[in-house]
Enzyme design. Structure first.
Site, PDB file in Angstrom:
ATOM      1  N   LYS A  82       3.987   2.069  -2.979  1.00  0.00           N
ATOM      2  CA  LYS A  82       2.540   1.894  -2.884  1.00  0.00           C
ATOM      3  C   LYS A  82       1.900   2.003  -4.271  1.00  0.00           C
ATOM      4  CE  LYS A  82      -1.269   3.978  -0.190  1.00  0.00           C
ATOM      5  NZ  LYS A  82      -1.562   5.081   0.758  1.00  0.00           N
ATOM      6  N   SER A 157      -4.206   3.990   4.572  1.00  0.00           N
ATOM      7  CA  SER A 157      -4.318   3.218   3.349  1.00  0.00           C
ATOM      8  C   SER A 157      -3.008   2.548   2.935  1.00  0.00           C
ATOM      9  CB  SER A 157      -4.817   4.104   2.204  1.00  0.00           C
ATOM     10  OG  SER A 157      -3.912   5.155   1.946  1.00  0.00           O
ATOM     11  N   SER A 181      -2.733   7.997   6.613  1.00  0.00           N
ATOM     12  CA  SER A 181      -2.415   6.776   5.879  1.00  0.00           C
ATOM     13  C   SER A 181      -0.967   6.324   5.962  1.00  0.00           C
ATOM     14  CB  SER A 181      -2.818   6.913   4.402  1.00  0.00           C
ATOM     15  OG  SER A 181      -4.222   6.932   4.295  1.00  0.00           O
TER      16      SER A 181
END
Length: 476
Positions: A82, A157, A181
């Site tokens: 990420k 997220s 997330s």
């Protein structure tokens, strides 16, 4: 084995072949890169393509193996990272245009641990601005789409991570979770994850200029999103390897001691006044029956109040965010994310001053209640969301949108505030009018017992199967 077969393998299946030498690291990585090239243009899940350096690293792993080096537990497995976590030489942009040139001087512990185990990073995945939405879109890289269809948000997220791994881009996807997330993208895309408990995975970004707030430190965790529950047992032991840069990491083994007798599971479908959708109820009942058939003793009983703990915890987090982060959001955020934060502060009125300190202290009270309850019930089966997953940009639609996206997700962020591990696994493929849509449930486990949550996820997956083959048929 041809390229098309390789990318379809779970991480566990692929590692068996790469460790045995039946599939080379280069072939494993090339297959995933080919898949990425085929489907990522329509998804925008991977926003930084690292194919060239990935193939170089894969060839080096193969050469080392030929020279006699022992393969690592994740030998040649293609993974994604990420974009809010440091990877040396790459920007830790966090979806913020102003941070697009923030080049990491070194690797975060999760990146280092994955690579030490033999994994190969093929790309970096998208996140919303500041990694603080349950949807994934930003002005720097644009929107990530859910591979099940553009009527469903990919979650956030870690939305790029969830969309990528379920579409077949990489065998494992790194993500992180301060309020959901990891679990939001798992639920949106029909993937599996376990939100580790506090202290389980070492974390730190060498690029950061200051320490994070105390609640951010105690609620945020690093983890993985996978296509199969067993992949968590494969990969998480490598992820939790100690790193001295995280002084509060707890260096415990992945597997805890077996419990005596059958494991009791508390089962709740209480949604605290929010409507429980019939398809979510069916998913919960399927999970309950799967656990029962696997030898667990499932009892419908109420755990300590997750609504009170969750709302208190998120209001406290919003108090810290308002004091320590709002200035950055106002200065560097888009109009969209600034407006969303304003609604966050309405949905979760921030605690401030003495009251914030009192509510932070109350965290121990809630955690103690759950700890005592889990002496009798080491696992708790809960809804993740009371409704099927929401549409893209739902959180941009004012108070009603934020309420649907985050307001009702108390079972999610309550576990961050409590610091408890929580698995998230698909339990039903709902035949909705818009098309088939995964419905995930949550399994909360005792502190330090992520392995028990994963075991329960495996039991549920054995009943309903993996969802990735259904998705790939839909994408074909």
């Amino acid at each position: 084995m041809n390229t098309d077969d390789i990318w379809r393998l779970s991480a566990t299946e692929l590692s068996t072949r790469t460790r045995a030498g039946d599939v080379s690291a280069e072939a494993a990585v090339q297959a995933s890169i080919d898949r990425m090239n085929a489907v990522n243009p329509g998804l925008n899940a991977v926003v930084e393509d690292l194919s060239t350096e990935a193939l170089t690293r894969a060839r080096e792993l193969d050469k080392a193996r030929t020279a006699g080096a022992a393969p690592g537990p994740l030998q040649g497995l293609p993974v994604t990272i990420k974009i809010n976590v440091d990877q040396e030489g790459h920007a830790t942009s966090n979806g913020v245009t102003a941070l697009k040139d923030l080049i990491a001087p070194g690797d975060a512990p999760v990146v280092a641990n994955l690579e030490k185990a033999g994994a190969v990073v093929i790309g970096r995945t998208n996140t919303p601005e500041f990694s603080f939405r349950a949807d994934t879109d930003n002005p720097l890289f644009g929107r990530t789409h859910n591979p099940w269809g553009r009527h469903i948000s990919p979650g956030g997220s870690s939305g790029g991570a969830g969309a990528a791994v379920m579409a077949g881009i990489g065998a494992l996807a790194h993500g992180n979770d301060i309020g959901g997330s990891l679990r939001f993208p798992a639920a949106a895309n029909g993937a599996v994850t376990v939100k580790p408990g506090l202290g389980r995975v070492p974390a730190w970004n060498p690029s950061q200029k200051a320490e994070r707030g105390m609640l951010a430190q105690s609620m945020s965790v690093q983890g993985l999103i996978t296509r199969s529950a067993a992949d968590l047992h494969l990969a998480m032991p490598s992820l939790i390897a100690p790193d001295p840069r995280d002084p509060f990491h707890a260096p415990l083994p992945w597997r805890g001691a077996p419990l005596d007798g059958p494991i009791k599971v508390a089962f709740t479908r209480n949604t605290f006044g929010y409507d429980l959708h019939p398809e979510v109820n069916l998913a919960l009942e399927t999970a309950r029956d799967a656990l029962t058939d696997s030898g667990y003793v499932v009892e419908e009983v109420e755990p300590p109040n997750a609504f009170d703990a969750g709302r208190t915890g998120y209001r406290a987090l919003m108090g810290e965010v308002y004091a320590m982060m709002k200035q950055d959001v106002d200065a560097a955020g888009s109009d969209t994310v600034r407006q969303i934060f304003e609604v966050y502060f309405q949905e979760f009125p921030p605690f401030a001053g003495t009251e914030l300190l009192q509510m932070m202290a109350k965290r121990s009270h809630y955690a103690r209640e759950w700890s005592l309850f889990m002496q009798d019930y080491p696992l708790v089966l809960t809804p993740f969301l009371p409704q099927p997953f929401f549409k893209p940009d739902r959180d941009t639609e004012g108070a009603e949108g934020v309420h649907e996206v985050l307001g009702c997700a108390v079972y999610s962020y309550a576990m961050n505030y409590l610091g408890l591990p929580a698995g998230c696994v698909p339990a039903r493929l709902a035949p909705l009018a818009s098309g088939p849509q995964p419905i995930n449930v949550q399994i909360v486990a005792r502190r330090w017992r992520e392995d028990m949550a994963v075991d329960a996820c495996i039991a549920i997956e054995q009943r309903v199967g993996r969802f990735s083959p259904h998705l790939w048929d839909l994408m074909a």
